[in-house]
Design a protein around this motif. Structure first.
Motif, PDB file in Angstrom:
ATOM      1  N   SER A  32      -4.253 -49.481  -9.785  1.00 38.48           N
ATOM      2  CA  SER A  32      -4.806 -50.061  -8.565  1.00 38.48           C
ATOM      3  C   SER A  32      -6.278 -50.409  -8.745  1.00 38.48           C
ATOM      4  CB  SER A  32      -4.680 -49.071  -7.415  1.00 38.48           C
ATOM      5  OG  SER A  32      -5.710 -48.106  -7.524  1.00 38.48           O
ATOM      6  N   GLN A  33      -6.743 -51.246  -7.873  1.00 35.55           N
ATOM      7  CA  GLN A  33      -8.142 -51.642  -7.931  1.00 35.55           C
ATOM      8  C   GLN A  33      -9.057 -50.437  -7.788  1.00 35.55           C
ATOM      9  OE1 GLN A  33     -10.073 -52.127  -4.607  1.00 35.55           O
ATOM     10  NE2 GLN A  33     -11.881 -52.162  -5.934  1.00 35.55           N
ATOM     11  N   THR A  34      -8.640 -49.509  -6.965  1.00 36.00           N
ATOM     12  CA  THR A  34      -9.439 -48.302  -6.780  1.00 36.00           C
ATOM     13  C   THR A  34      -9.676 -47.602  -8.110  1.00 36.00           C
ATOM     14  OG1 THR A  34      -8.465 -48.004  -4.609  1.00 36.00           O
ATOM     15  CG2 THR A  34      -9.579 -46.121  -5.598  1.00 36.00           C
ATOM     16  N   THR A  35      -8.604 -47.466  -8.847  1.00 35.20           N
ATOM     17  CA  THR A  35      -8.727 -46.778 -10.128  1.00 35.20           C
ATOM     18  C   THR A  35      -9.722 -47.489 -11.030  1.00 35.20           C
ATOM     19  OG1 THR A  35      -6.411 -46.170  -9.929  1.00 35.20           O
ATOM     20  CG2 THR A  35      -7.445 -45.890 -12.085  1.00 35.20           C
ATOM     21  N   VAL A  36      -9.644 -48.779 -11.023  1.00 37.51           N
ATOM     22  CA  VAL A  36     -10.597 -49.545 -11.828  1.00 37.51           C
ATOM     23  C   VAL A  36     -12.008 -49.216 -11.402  1.00 37.51           C
ATOM     24  CG1 VAL A  36     -11.400 -51.835 -12.435  1.00 37.51           C
ATOM     25  CG2 VAL A  36      -8.959 -51.393 -12.212  1.00 37.51           C
ATOM     26  N   SER A  37     -12.228 -49.256 -10.115  1.00 37.68           N
ATOM     27  CA  SER A  37     -13.556 -48.949  -9.596  1.00 37.68           C
ATOM     28  C   SER A  37     -13.993 -47.566 -10.041  1.00 37.68           C
ATOM     29  CB  SER A  37     -13.544 -49.030  -8.074  1.00 37.68           C
ATOM     30  OG  SER A  37     -14.793 -48.634  -7.561  1.00 37.68           O
ATOM     31  N   LEU A  38     -13.068 -46.639  -9.951  1.00 33.35           N
ATOM     32  CA  LEU A  38     -13.372 -45.260 -10.341  1.00 33.35           C
ATOM     33  C   LEU A  38     -13.756 -45.186 -11.814  1.00 33.35           C
ATOM     34  CD1 LEU A  38     -13.101 -43.989  -7.799  1.00 33.35           C
ATOM     35  CD2 LEU A  38     -10.935 -42.928  -8.458  1.00 33.35           C
ATOM     36  N   VAL A  39     -12.935 -45.763 -12.617  1.00 27.92           N
ATOM     37  CA  VAL A  39     -13.177 -45.689 -14.064  1.00 27.92           C
ATOM     38  C   VAL A  39     -14.489 -46.384 -14.436  1.00 27.92           C
ATOM     39  CG1 VAL A  39     -12.386 -46.467 -16.311  1.00 27.92           C
ATOM     40  CG2 VAL A  39     -10.764 -45.514 -14.665  1.00 27.92           C
ATOM     41  N   LEU A  40     -14.591 -47.616 -13.991  1.00 29.75           N
ATOM     42  CA  LEU A  40     -15.753 -48.395 -14.381  1.00 29.75           C
ATOM     43  C   LEU A  40     -17.037 -47.900 -13.737  1.00 29.75           C
ATOM     44  CD1 LEU A  40     -13.954 -49.940 -15.974  1.00 29.75           C
ATOM     45  CD2 LEU A  40     -14.269 -51.961 -14.541  1.00 29.75           C
ATOM     46  N   GLY A  41     -16.875 -47.261 -12.600  1.00 26.41           N
ATOM     47  CA  GLY A  41     -18.051 -46.742 -11.922  1.00 26.41           C
ATOM     48  C   GLY A  41     -18.495 -45.408 -12.480  1.00 26.41           C
ATOM     49  N   LYS A  42     -17.746 -44.886 -13.402  1.00 33.37           N
ATOM     50  CA  LYS A  42     -18.100 -43.630 -14.046  1.00 33.37           C
ATOM     51  C   LYS A  42     -18.262 -42.496 -13.046  1.00 33.37           C
ATOM     52  CE  LYS A  42     -20.940 -46.088 -17.422  1.00 33.37           C
ATOM     53  NZ  LYS A  42     -19.831 -46.456 -18.298  1.00 33.37           N
ATOM     54  N   LYS A  43     -17.855 -42.753 -11.819  1.00 32.89           N
ATOM     55  CA  LYS A  43     -18.002 -41.709 -10.816  1.00 32.89           C
ATOM     56  C   LYS A  43     -16.840 -40.743 -10.972  1.00 32.89           C
ATOM     57  CE  LYS A  43     -21.334 -43.934  -8.630  1.00 32.89           C
ATOM     58  NZ  LYS A  43     -22.646 -43.458  -8.236  1.00 32.89           N
ATOM     59  N   THR A  44     -17.088 -39.693 -11.666  1.00 39.19           N
ATOM     60  CA  THR A  44     -16.024 -38.714 -11.813  1.00 39.19           C
ATOM     61  C   THR A  44     -15.747 -38.060 -10.468  1.00 39.19           C
ATOM     62  OG1 THR A  44     -17.699 -37.117 -12.446  1.00 39.19           O
ATOM     63  CG2 THR A  44     -16.527 -38.231 -14.217  1.00 39.19           C
ATOM     64  N   GLY A  45     -16.705 -38.184  -9.617  1.00 36.09           N
ATOM     65  CA  GLY A  45     -16.539 -37.751  -8.236  1.00 36.09           C
ATOM     66  C   GLY A  45     -15.763 -36.465  -8.017  1.00 36.09           C
ATOM     67  N   GLY A  46     -15.943 -35.515  -8.895  1.00 35.23           N
ATOM     68  CA  GLY A  46     -15.225 -34.254  -8.721  1.00 35.23           C
ATOM     69  C   GLY A  46     -13.860 -34.297  -9.376  1.00 35.23           C
ATOM     70  N   ALA A  47     -13.148 -35.390  -9.148  1.00 34.35           N
ATOM     71  CA  ALA A  47     -11.831 -35.509  -9.752  1.00 34.35           C
ATOM     72  C   ALA A  47     -11.943 -36.089 -11.156  1.00 34.35           C
ATOM     73  CB  ALA A  47     -10.932 -36.380  -8.900  1.00 34.35           C
ATOM     74  N   LYS A  56      -6.608 -47.625 -20.698  1.00 31.08           N
ATOM     75  CA  LYS A  56      -5.963 -48.864 -20.264  1.00 31.08           C
ATOM     76  C   LYS A  56      -6.965 -49.730 -19.493  1.00 31.08           C
ATOM     77  CE  LYS A  56      -2.437 -47.235 -18.063  1.00 31.08           C
ATOM     78  NZ  LYS A  56      -1.203 -47.090 -17.262  1.00 31.08           N
ATOM     79  N   VAL A  57      -7.624 -49.085 -18.542  1.00 31.82           N
ATOM     80  CA  VAL A  57      -8.555 -49.827 -17.691  1.00 31.82           C
ATOM     81  C   VAL A  57      -9.694 -50.415 -18.513  1.00 31.82           C
ATOM     82  CG1 VAL A  57     -10.264 -49.585 -15.883  1.00 31.82           C
ATOM     83  CG2 VAL A  57      -8.014 -48.543 -15.615  1.00 31.82           C
ATOM     84  N   VAL A  58     -10.308 -49.560 -19.300  1.00 32.87           N
ATOM     85  CA  VAL A  58     -11.439 -50.030 -20.103  1.00 32.87           C
ATOM     86  C   VAL A  58     -11.003 -51.173 -21.001  1.00 32.87           C
ATOM     87  CG1 VAL A  58     -13.031 -49.409 -21.950  1.00 32.87           C
ATOM     88  CG2 VAL A  58     -12.661 -47.836 -20.043  1.00 32.87           C
ATOM     89  N   GLY A  59      -9.847 -50.993 -21.611  1.00 34.43           N
ATOM     90  CA  GLY A  59      -9.344 -52.050 -22.486  1.00 34.43           C
ATOM     91  C   GLY A  59      -9.152 -53.350 -21.740  1.00 34.43           C
ATOM     92  N   ALA A  60      -8.493 -53.248 -20.593  1.00 35.81           N
ATOM     93  CA  ALA A  60      -8.241 -54.446 -19.804  1.00 35.81           C
ATOM     94  C   ALA A  60      -9.550 -55.119 -19.403  1.00 35.81           C
ATOM     95  CB  ALA A  60      -7.431 -54.078 -18.563  1.00 35.81           C
ATOM     96  N   ALA A  61     -10.456 -54.298 -18.925  1.00 36.33           N
ATOM     97  CA  ALA A  61     -11.750 -54.827 -18.488  1.00 36.33           C
ATOM     98  C   ALA A  61     -12.427 -55.559 -19.642  1.00 36.33           C
ATOM     99  CB  ALA A  61     -12.641 -53.698 -17.976  1.00 36.33           C
ATOM    100  N   GLU A  62     -12.381 -54.932 -20.782  1.00 34.32           N
ATOM    101  CA  GLU A  62     -13.048 -55.521 -21.932  1.00 34.32           C
ATOM    102  C   GLU A  62     -12.388 -56.837 -22.326  1.00 34.32           C
ATOM    103  OE1 GLU A  62     -13.945 -52.849 -25.515  1.00 34.32           O
ATOM    104  OE2 GLU A  62     -15.491 -52.638 -23.976  1.00 34.32           O
TER     105      GLU A  62
END
Lengths: 392, 392
Positions: A32-47, A56-62
DNA sequence: TTGTATGCGTTATCAT
DNA sequence: ATGATAACGCATACAA
């Protein structure tokens, strides 16, 4: 209404062709888009996020060449990481001498360090969006704002401040409800200069200053007075020579008189024009007195650039870059809702080569440090220049 | 779900207190937010707005101190009146000598004139939001962007350009798909210098340059060649001395040889280090040749600041402020969707005092001007330097 | 651990 | 002549 994808793209004037968005990255990565935001935002945010999806996300983004849109990022984050810089003369005047450049050096560095970009509001020049006295309104575009010139429209400024908009003025200000400010500690620096003179053995020191009510001037005088007082030396009117036109009123005769009277050191304030300093040097030269030998000299500021070839005057330098940096730090603190602390930045002492112990031929008694000796006609020492400590 | 106003504000880390939005203006004015946008956006958009509402809205906006949020504006595909400035060394380096200051003078002026504010993206320094090679991402916050340093990440840059984002580079670039640029017309300026020499009667002129493939170097050489050719003088390899280490390779012997061979004038390119110029002067001094007398000298650029006390070398100056202004004009044009025109800015000739007619003792035949001398400017057949006009 | 839903402030489209 | 409403691209509280 409105079929899907009807006008999904290219609405604005600046059509942005194929910029990949998080949504597309998400699709490609099967998340989901959220996950992308989470990953790319480096916000581990506790979780945490499974290393697998992350890859997967990083690869896709790249592979898509994804880059975040700063506008969207800032809109969502409710901040824009922008610090405004307002100078009420041109920020980059043609005459580099009078420019804010030295300050800007520090401003830029510190802004970068704090993660801010700078918005240079193109002065009060006409043609600007706001134009004229309303120029300051544009300030709200940034998260906070730095004021450089001395000629900001006070009313507008105080309004901003009153409304809680973070504003920092570079240079002291006296308004009670005015903006926060940072400034050079002229008082301490000037006192320090006097202390050096005293340490060298000087007992009669005269401050030469222009006839100006600017804080920069009165602060220096206060510092000198404090230094004298601290050493138990007279702080009466004879310790300060104040003139609106030093070039004419500071004659060689006057200087000779002082020296004959036991004065062994002069301290001049530094201003735009360096009038006091120039006049003092001229008078001394005309009187045939040379500097480290006959009298000691100090300049309360940096020497004017055109005097670069003469001997370096003792005194202090204003750490402009550090001032700029301090201003940005303060502003960043205000933006972050923190409280500000010390607005004063220390000046650095400049030894120079215009200082020496006083000649022993002077009529001074060689007694060490006399106590609180109030000379004959000494008025009382009224050190209270009354500008009070900064409240910021 | 989600009650109205549940967490409407203060979500972000930096809650900006009372930054008024269009919605609040609307409420105060008793109209809808759309109307506010219409009025404040000045978009007559086919329809008109009653003068009455307009007044209400403007009044409300003013009293609230409303300023549009640049991020939101950008996101909605509108313009900001913000021009980004990206410098890939510090914008304000501590060493003023190497700074972009002279350019910024013009940039600020022209930006103000065009109604733009400037966003200084704080370099590639870490700590910035993007950081490192991704520094350029932040550019999209502005309407367009000016690139100052020579070390911008080309890939990112071309990407921006490819996506249609207005970018102007200050200084020539050779990428076919690269950004628009403005630069100094070194070709014409160098040719002009040669023309002066020729007009003074010089027939054997040697260009001294470093071993560099930068456009700034090759342009100068081409200008010199054009000047020589135009005067029907030889443009063969003997007209150019090219060395990777002029200080060592440009010996006094070499210089004597040239002079003995009939060379009466030298032209040196100007670079960061001024290596060619310095070497030339050193060699001449060592050879016992003095300047306006024995040989004429010209410098294709501004003299290094540390040579301020010697004689002023003839040559040309780069109008940096004008370059900055031209860059802004071009960028503004791109932002407005217009087409760009002339990317070259003329340099100004500097007469100096290193030019004189050649000594008549030289073995030159005193014949006037041989060959097809085209006195007029015939500004080009020119500049076939092949970087083509910017495609922007 | 991941997805859903919603809002940031503005502009633009389409109804009224 | 105005007002709803839908994006713009991203981040985040909250649900699953």
């Amino acid at each position: 209404m409105r079929e899907a994808g009807k006008r999904t793209r290219g609405r604005g004037t600046t059509a942005r062709p194929g910029r990949p968005r998080q949504a597309e990255v998400a699709r490609l990565a099967g998340v989901s888009q959220t996950t992308v935001s989470l990953v790319l935002g480096k916000k581990t945010g506790g979780a945490a996020i499974s290393e697998e999806t992350r890859q997967k996300v990083v690869g896709a983004a790249e592979s898509l060449g994804y880059v975040p849109d700063p506008a969207a990022r800032r809109l969502a984050a409710a901040r824009n990481n922008l610090l405004g810089v307002f100078s009420f003369t041109a920020t980059f005047p043609t005459d580099v001498q009078h420019s804010y450049y030295p300050f800007l050096v520090g401003v830029e560095q510190e802004a970068a360090a704090q993660g801010y970009d700078l918005v240079l509001f193109t002065g009060s020049s006409p043609g600007g969006t706001g134009g004229g006295t309303h120029a300051l309104h544009r300030a709200r575009l940034a998260d906070g704002c730095l004021i450089l010139g001395r000629h900001a429209p006070t009313a507008e400024l105080c309004r901003l401040v009153a409304e809680g908009f973070p504003v920092v003025h570079l240079g002291r200000r006296d308004e009670p409800e005015g903006p926060a400010w940072v400034g050079a500690d002229y008082v301490s620096a000037s006192r320090g200069v006097v202390e050096r003179l005293v340490a060298l053995g000087h007992r009669r020191i005269v401050l030469v200053r222009e006839d100006d009510e600017a804080p920069a001037s009165t602060d220096r005088e206060q510092g000198v007075r404090e230094g004298l007082e601290e050493a138990g030396l007279p702080v009466g009117p004879e310790a300060v020579f104040r003139s609106a036109d030093p070039a004419r009123e500071l004659t060689s005769d006057r200087v000779r008189e002082w020296v004959a009277d036991g004065v062994t050191a002069f301290v001049a304030e530094e201003t735009d024009t360096s009038a006091a300093w120039r006049a003092l040097n001229a008078a001394l030269a005309e009187a045939g007195l040379n500097c480290p030998g006959d009298v000691s000299l100090a300049l309360l500021g940096s020497p004017p650039p055109d005097a670069a070839d003469g001997p370096t005057p003792a005194g202090f330098d204003i750490p402009r870059a550090q001032l700029g940096a301090a201003a940005v730090r303060l502003l960043a603190a205000l933006v972050a809702g923190e409280q500000a602390s010390e607005p004063l930045v220390a000046c650095t002492f400049r030894p120079g080569d215009t200082l020496a112990p006083p000649r022993r031929t002077s009529p001074q008694p060689p007694d060490p440090l006399p106590g609180p000796r109030v000379p004959g006609r000494g008025r009382n020492r009224n050190t209270r220049t009354e500008q009070g400590e900064p409240t910021q």
